[in-house]
Design an enzyme around this catalytic site. Structure first.
Site, PDB file in Angstrom:
ATOM      1  CG  LEU A   1     -48.550   5.457  89.218  1.00  0.00           C
ATOM      2  CD1 LEU A   1     -49.714   4.778  89.934  1.00  0.00           C
ATOM      3  CD2 LEU A   1     -49.058   6.384  88.101  1.00  0.00           C
TER       4      LEU A   1
ATOM      5  CB  SER B   1     -42.669  11.064  80.050  1.00  0.00           C
ATOM      6  OG  SER B   1     -44.028  11.377  79.858  1.00  0.00           O
ATOM      7  CB  SER B   2     -45.606   9.299  75.679  1.00  0.00           C
ATOM      8  OG  SER B   2     -46.636   9.648  76.579  1.00  0.00           O
ATOM      9  CB  CYS B   3     -45.715  14.313  77.976  1.00  0.00           C
ATOM     10  SG  CYS B   3     -44.602  14.388  79.382  1.00  0.00           S
TER      11      CYS B   3
ATOM     12  CE1 TYR C   1     -41.257  14.839  84.246  1.00  0.00           C
ATOM     13  CE2 TYR C   1     -42.145  14.589  82.032  1.00  0.00           C
ATOM     14  CZ  TYR C   1     -41.759  14.033  83.229  1.00  0.00           C
ATOM     15  OH  TYR C   1     -41.865  12.680  83.419  1.00  0.00           O
TER      16      TYR C   1
ATOM     17  CE  LYS D   1     -38.497  12.085  83.837  1.00  0.00           C
ATOM     18  NZ  LYS D   1     -37.983  10.889  84.548  1.00  0.00           N
TER      19      LYS D   1
ATOM     20  CB  THR E   1     -48.295   5.755  76.956  1.00  0.00           C
ATOM     21  OG1 THR E   1     -49.243   6.687  76.460  1.00  0.00           O
ATOM     22  CG2 THR E   1     -48.994   4.654  77.736  1.00  0.00           C
TER      23      THR E   1
ATOM     24  CG  HIS F   1     -50.384  12.879  85.059  1.00  0.00           C
ATOM     25  ND1 HIS F   1     -49.527  12.334  85.986  1.00  0.00           N
ATOM     26  CD2 HIS F   1     -49.592  13.579  84.197  1.00  0.00           C
ATOM     27  CE1 HIS F   1     -48.283  12.674  85.701  1.00  0.00           C
ATOM     28  NE2 HIS F   1     -48.296  13.432  84.607  1.00  0.00           N
TER      29      HIS F   1
ATOM     30  CG  ASP G   1     -57.969  20.889  74.206  1.00  0.00           C
ATOM     31  OD1 ASP G   1     -58.603  20.613  75.237  1.00  0.00           O
ATOM     32  OD2 ASP G   1     -58.506  21.224  73.136  1.00  0.00           O
TER      33      ASP G   1
END
Length: 316
Positions: free
Chosen positions: A15, A111-113, A140, A144, A168, A183, A273
């Site tokens: 992507l 990554s924001s995660c 992950y 990172k 994000t 995702h 969630d």
């Protein structure tokens, strides 16, 4: 970067990588390269000898390290060993070879995660490593974070111009629309589309719908990455996002309307969630002179049109 600089984009089929290539070509960069052999086969970035060959033949001056193993909540949780192993291997090999090859500049994507689960909102860059990680994402995230630190330490010790950015949640043309491994936004597009095509009267979605997420159109990200490659040299990470978020429930309703599904949404709150809220503080990037351009509704429409036109060639 000059228009004739030798630029290597790793992860060109993904992507982000594909969007970066589109943006570079749009801006007139002439020597955009990928890690592909003359035979058409890709170099395996998990193998240090393959990475050395890729750098030997491309001789890059600038490197966009967009290659990574990525996925949604289920994939991160159930394939955590693959996540940490593959990402550590890819980034370690590429960063080390960029150092050995004396590239002028490398950009690494975090990554924001990978910020702590209970971060104050909006999330500032200095909040990294300030608390426990989201447990479904830990493999992950640790990989990172290691990449971010590696870039920082190489800049500190060797004066390598290796920078790290923190995007994000992303979406757009070329995304992964697999129902289990993608995702949340592309998975919803696929699920609503399939339900509409099959005439279903309802669909089930994971969680309560209450978490809040920020979404950035991938072509906006690509523009930001090229901007930062030309305008940012600090070892500290920098956030890339819109600075706006939306509940997952509102996101679902937006996608439902764009796709044209007329059935009911059933929320399965027995499923996780994830992080309650994840909104980036993008003031640092905005102060440099860049802001996101694509409204969420417009980006989803473009993504859905791409999905419909490319269903036979979707990534699995």
């Amino acid at each position: 970067m000059n228009k004739n600089s030798r630029i290597l984009v790793l992860g060109h089929k993904g992507l982000v990588g594909s969007a970066v290539i589109r943006e570079l070509k749009k801006q007139g960069y002439e020597n955009v390269m990928t890690a592909v052999r003359d035979t058409g086969n890709r170099y395996d970035l998990r193998d240090p000898s393959e990475v050395r060959m890729a750098f030997h033949f491309t001789k890059p001056e600038y490197v966009f390290l967009c290659a990574a193993k990525v996925g949604g909540i289920m994939m991160n949780d159930t394939q955590s060993g693959d996540m940490i192993h593959n990402n550590l291997a890819i980034q370690t090999n590429v960063i080390e070879e960029a150092h050995n090859s004396n590239v002028k500049k490398l950009m690494f994507l975090g990554s924001s995660c990978i910020y702590p689960k209970q971060c104050p909102q909006p999330i500032k860059e200095e909040y990294l490593l300030s608390g426990p990680l989201e447990k479904t994402n830990i493999g992950y995230a640790v990989a990172k974070i290691a990449g971010l630190v590696m870039c920082e330490m190489y800049q500190k010790q060797f004066r390598d111009n290796f920078i790290s950015v923190m995007p994000t949640n992303l979406y757009g043309p070329g995304d992964n629309f697999h129902l289990e491994n993608s995702h949340v936004l592309p998975a919803m597009i696929r699920k609503f589309h399939d339900a509409k095509e099959r005439g279903f009267g309802m669909i089930n979605l994971w969680g309560s719908g209450s978490p809040m997420r920020e979404f950035l159109f991938v072509d906006d990200l690509a523009e930001a990455l090229v901007f930062l490659m030309n305008n940012y040299d600090d070892p500290e990470i920098i956030n890339v996002g819109t600075g706006e978020d939306v509940t997952i429930k509102d996101l679902a309703e937006t996608i439902k309307n764009i796709v044209g599904f007329e059935g009911e949404i059933i929320w399965d709150d027995s499923k996780p969630d994830g992080t309650p809220r994840k909104l980036l503080d993008v003031s640092k990037l905005n102060d440099l002179g860049w802001k996101a351009k694509t409204p969420l509704v417009d980006g989803i429409r473009q993504t859905y049109e791409w999905f419909k036109s490319n269903q036979e060639n979707l990534r699995s």
